[in-house]
Design a protein around this motif. Structure first.
Motif, PDB file in Angstrom:
ATOM      1  N   ALA A 108      11.490   7.926  18.392  1.00  0.00           N
ATOM      2  CA  ALA A 108      12.516   8.449  17.481  1.00  0.00           C
ATOM      3  C   ALA A 108      11.936   8.700  16.091  1.00  0.00           C
ATOM      4  N   ALA A 109      10.896   7.952  15.741  1.00  0.00           N
ATOM      5  CA  ALA A 109      10.290   8.086  14.407  1.00  0.00           C
ATOM      6  C   ALA A 109       9.241   9.188  14.344  1.00  0.00           C
ATOM      7  N   ARG A 110       8.777   9.634  15.501  1.00  0.00           N
ATOM      8  CA  ARG A 110       7.641  10.566  15.525  1.00  0.00           C
ATOM      9  C   ARG A 110       7.867  11.816  14.647  1.00  0.00           C
ATOM     10  N   PRO A 111       9.068  12.417  14.675  1.00  0.00           N
ATOM     11  CA  PRO A 111       9.255  13.624  13.834  1.00  0.00           C
ATOM     12  C   PRO A 111       9.132  13.351  12.335  1.00  0.00           C
ATOM     13  N   PHE A 112       9.149  12.084  11.945  1.00  0.00           N
ATOM     14  CA  PHE A 112       9.148  11.751  10.511  1.00  0.00           C
ATOM     15  C   PHE A 112       7.781  11.271  10.023  1.00  0.00           C
ATOM     16  N   ARG A 113       6.742  11.444  10.831  1.00  0.00           N
ATOM     17  CA  ARG A 113       5.443  10.860  10.456  1.00  0.00           C
ATOM     18  C   ARG A 113       4.891  11.415   9.146  1.00  0.00           C
ATOM     19  N   SER A 114       5.323  12.612   8.801  1.00  0.00           N
ATOM     20  CA  SER A 114       4.854  13.185   7.523  1.00  0.00           C
ATOM     21  C   SER A 114       5.370  12.371   6.336  1.00  0.00           C
ATOM     22  N   TYR A 115       6.368  11.504   6.580  1.00  0.00           N
ATOM     23  CA  TYR A 115       6.900  10.675   5.499  1.00  0.00           C
ATOM     24  C   TYR A 115       5.903   9.587   5.086  1.00  0.00           C
ATOM     25  N   PHE A 116       4.933   9.281   5.947  1.00  0.00           N
ATOM     26  CA  PHE A 116       4.030   8.160   5.644  1.00  0.00           C
ATOM     27  C   PHE A 116       3.118   8.583   4.486  1.00  0.00           C
ATOM     28  N   PRO A 117       3.267   7.948   3.327  1.00  0.00           N
ATOM     29  CA  PRO A 117       2.635   8.505   2.125  1.00  0.00           C
ATOM     30  C   PRO A 117       1.118   8.396   2.106  1.00  0.00           C
ATOM     31  N   LEU A 118       0.544   7.539   2.962  1.00  0.00           N
ATOM     32  CA  LEU A 118      -0.918   7.443   3.020  1.00  0.00           C
ATOM     33  C   LEU A 118      -1.485   8.396   4.076  1.00  0.00           C
ATOM     34  N   GLY A 119      -0.620   9.102   4.754  1.00  0.00           N
ATOM     35  CA  GLY A 119      -1.051   9.996   5.828  1.00  0.00           C
ATOM     36  C   GLY A 119      -1.080   9.228   7.141  1.00  0.00           C
ATOM     37  N   ALA A 120      -0.275   9.667   8.097  1.00  0.00           N
ATOM     38  CA  ALA A 120      -0.246   8.973   9.396  1.00  0.00           C
ATOM     39  C   ALA A 120      -1.515   9.294  10.160  1.00  0.00           C
ATOM     40  N   PRO A 121      -2.187   8.290  10.733  1.00  0.00           N
ATOM     41  CA  PRO A 121      -3.399   8.569  11.513  1.00  0.00           C
ATOM     42  C   PRO A 121      -3.042   9.268  12.827  1.00  0.00           C
ATOM     43  N   ASP A 122      -4.035   9.888  13.413  1.00  0.00           N
ATOM     44  CA  ASP A 122      -3.807  10.645  14.639  1.00  0.00           C
ATOM     45  C   ASP A 122      -3.938   9.715  15.849  1.00  0.00           C
ATOM     46  N   ARG A 123      -3.082   8.727  15.940  1.00  0.00           N
ATOM     47  CA  ARG A 123      -3.076   7.832  17.106  1.00  0.00           C
ATOM     48  C   ARG A 123      -1.645   7.323  17.290  1.00  0.00           C
ATOM     49  N   ASP A 124      -1.428   6.521  18.287  1.00  0.00           N
ATOM     50  CA  ASP A 124      -0.103   5.991  18.648  1.00  0.00           C
ATOM     51  C   ASP A 124       0.818   7.108  19.118  1.00  0.00           C
ATOM     52  N   GLY A 174      -1.126  10.986  -3.955  1.00  0.00           N
ATOM     53  CA  GLY A 174      -2.444  11.627  -3.842  1.00  0.00           C
ATOM     54  C   GLY A 174      -3.560  10.871  -4.535  1.00  0.00           C
ATOM     55  N   ALA A 175      -3.222   9.882  -5.367  1.00  0.00           N
ATOM     56  CA  ALA A 175      -4.265   9.149  -6.095  1.00  0.00           C
ATOM     57  C   ALA A 175      -3.900   7.662  -6.219  1.00  0.00           C
ATOM     58  N   PRO A 176      -3.689   6.988  -5.080  1.00  0.00           N
ATOM     59  CA  PRO A 176      -3.361   5.555  -5.168  1.00  0.00           C
ATOM     60  C   PRO A 176      -4.528   4.775  -5.762  1.00  0.00           C
ATOM     61  N   ASP A 177      -4.197   3.713  -6.479  1.00  0.00           N
ATOM     62  CA  ASP A 177      -5.229   2.893  -7.133  1.00  0.00           C
ATOM     63  C   ASP A 177      -6.070   2.202  -6.048  1.00  0.00           C
ATOM     64  N   PRO A 178      -7.394   2.476  -5.996  1.00  0.00           N
ATOM     65  CA  PRO A 178      -8.219   1.860  -4.934  1.00  0.00           C
ATOM     66  C   PRO A 178      -8.272   0.341  -5.030  1.00  0.00           C
ATOM     67  N   VAL A 179      -8.083  -0.195  -6.234  1.00  0.00           N
ATOM     68  CA  VAL A 179      -8.096  -1.664  -6.376  1.00  0.00           C
ATOM     69  C   VAL A 179      -6.891  -2.258  -5.659  1.00  0.00           C
ATOM     70  N   ALA A 226       0.843  -1.206   0.000  1.00  0.00           N
ATOM     71  CA  ALA A 226       0.000   0.000   0.000  1.00  0.00           C
ATOM     72  C   ALA A 226       0.872   1.249   0.000  1.00  0.00           C
ATOM     73  N   VAL A 227       1.950   1.197   0.774  1.00  0.00           N
ATOM     74  CA  VAL A 227       2.869   2.344   0.829  1.00  0.00           C
ATOM     75  C   VAL A 227       3.489   2.572  -0.551  1.00  0.00           C
ATOM     76  N   ALA A 228       3.908   1.489  -1.197  1.00  0.00           N
ATOM     77  CA  ALA A 228       4.530   1.619  -2.526  1.00  0.00           C
ATOM     78  C   ALA A 228       3.535   2.192  -3.534  1.00  0.00           C
ATOM     79  N   GLU A 229       2.278   1.775  -3.435  1.00  0.00           N
ATOM     80  CA  GLU A 229       1.258   2.294  -4.357  1.00  0.00           C
ATOM     81  C   GLU A 229       1.044   3.799  -4.127  1.00  0.00           C
ATOM     82  N   ALA A 230       1.038   4.215  -2.875  1.00  0.00           N
ATOM     83  CA  ALA A 230       0.850   5.642  -2.566  1.00  0.00           C
ATOM     84  C   ALA A 230       2.048   6.465  -3.041  1.00  0.00           C
ATOM     85  N   ILE A 231       3.231   5.866  -3.032  1.00  0.00           N
ATOM     86  CA  ILE A 231       4.414   6.581  -3.529  1.00  0.00           C
ATOM     87  C   ILE A 231       4.369   6.642  -5.057  1.00  0.00           C
ATOM     88  N   ARG A 232       3.901   5.556  -5.673  1.00  0.00           N
ATOM     89  CA  ARG A 232       3.834   5.481  -7.139  1.00  0.00           C
ATOM     90  C   ARG A 232       2.834   6.493  -7.692  1.00  0.00           C
TER      91      ARG A 232
END
Ligand SMILES: N[C@@H](CCC(=O)N[C@@H](CS)C(=O)NCC(=O)O)C(=O)O
Length: 218
Positions: free
Chosen positions: A202-218, A121-126, A112-118
């Motif tokens: 240690a990863a928290r400052p990098f959450r914007s890197y998550f291409p599907l958008g990091a959820p507001d939890r954890d 903003g418009a990952p294939d829903p299939v 899913a991450v690879a699809e969002a990078i590919r």
């Protein structure tokens, strides 16, 4: 001193780090960012056929593949609570579950991450639907596996090293819902382990890197 090449946001880097933390080992964390091209050069040279990280260097000995790094640490630093049990049958079970978490959680989630990078903003829903269906199938299997599992109080083995990062990020792709109560509770247990929560912080400052958008939890 041990040196680990990886990135604080990288799930497979966490897998190796959790083992290092569980063994109480100090290591020089050599982060892969553009400002450190020399770190990237080591991964390019030693990160296997696809130049992947993490890569561990121990006094000239180089190990790639997170599982192999954990196997190496387990041999090199014998512990009272080993990362891989000495008993051959128990070790086989642990190694099998390591394969389950890599192949059916981590790598599926990364689809899913690879699809969002590919398609930013418009990952294939299939593609995303296939990933979530596969994750749900794995969650159901793990729910049954957990029914028969005895939890060692806070013990960290190769299983926890593989499970914690894969379930952490898989939940961001397809949330582990109330229909999987044991898995949900186990994920909560894993993220609270100090060896794991260190990685999460240690990863928290990098959450914007998550291409599907990091959820507001954890
Ligand atoms: N099978 C490898 C997978 C490692 C992996 O996929 N690492 C990712 C970071 S989490 C990576 O290197 N990504 C960069 C790339 O693919 O170029 C392992 O277990 O170490």
């Amino acid at each position: 001193m041990l040196a680990l090449y990886g990135h604080p946001f990288s799930s497979y880097t966490w897998k190796a780090q959790i083992a290092l933390h569980a063994l109480g080992l100090e290591y020089d964390f050599r982060v892969l960012e553009a400002e450190f091209p020399e770190h990237g050069a080591i991964v390019a040279q030693h990160g296997g056929p696809h130049a992947k990280f993490p890569v561990l260097v121990d006094d000239g000995k180089v190990v790639f593949e997170a599982t192999s790094i954990i196997e190496y640490l387990n041999q090199r630093f014998p512990a009272d609570l080993p990362l891989i049990p000495a008993d051959a049958a128990a070790a086989l079970d642990v190694r099998t579950m390591d394969r389950v978490f890599d192949n059916y959680v981590m790598n599926t989630m990364q689809g899913a991450v690879a699809e969002a990078i590919r398609h930013p903003g418009a990952p294939d829903p299939v593609v995303l639907a296939e990933v979530t269906a596969q994750l749900r199938r794995t969650y159901a299997w793990l729910e049954e596996w957990l029914a028969g599992r005895e939890e060692g109080a806070g013990a960290i083995t190769l299983v926890e090293c593989a499970a914690a990062p894969s379930l952490f990020y898989a939940d961001w792709v397809e949330q582990i819902g109330a229909e999987f109560p044991r898995l949900s509770a186990w994920r909560a247990h894993l993220v609270a382990l100090p060896a794991v929560s260190q990685c999460i912080e240690a990863a928290r400052p990098f959450r914007s890197y998550f291409p599907l958008g990091a959820p507001d939890r954890d």
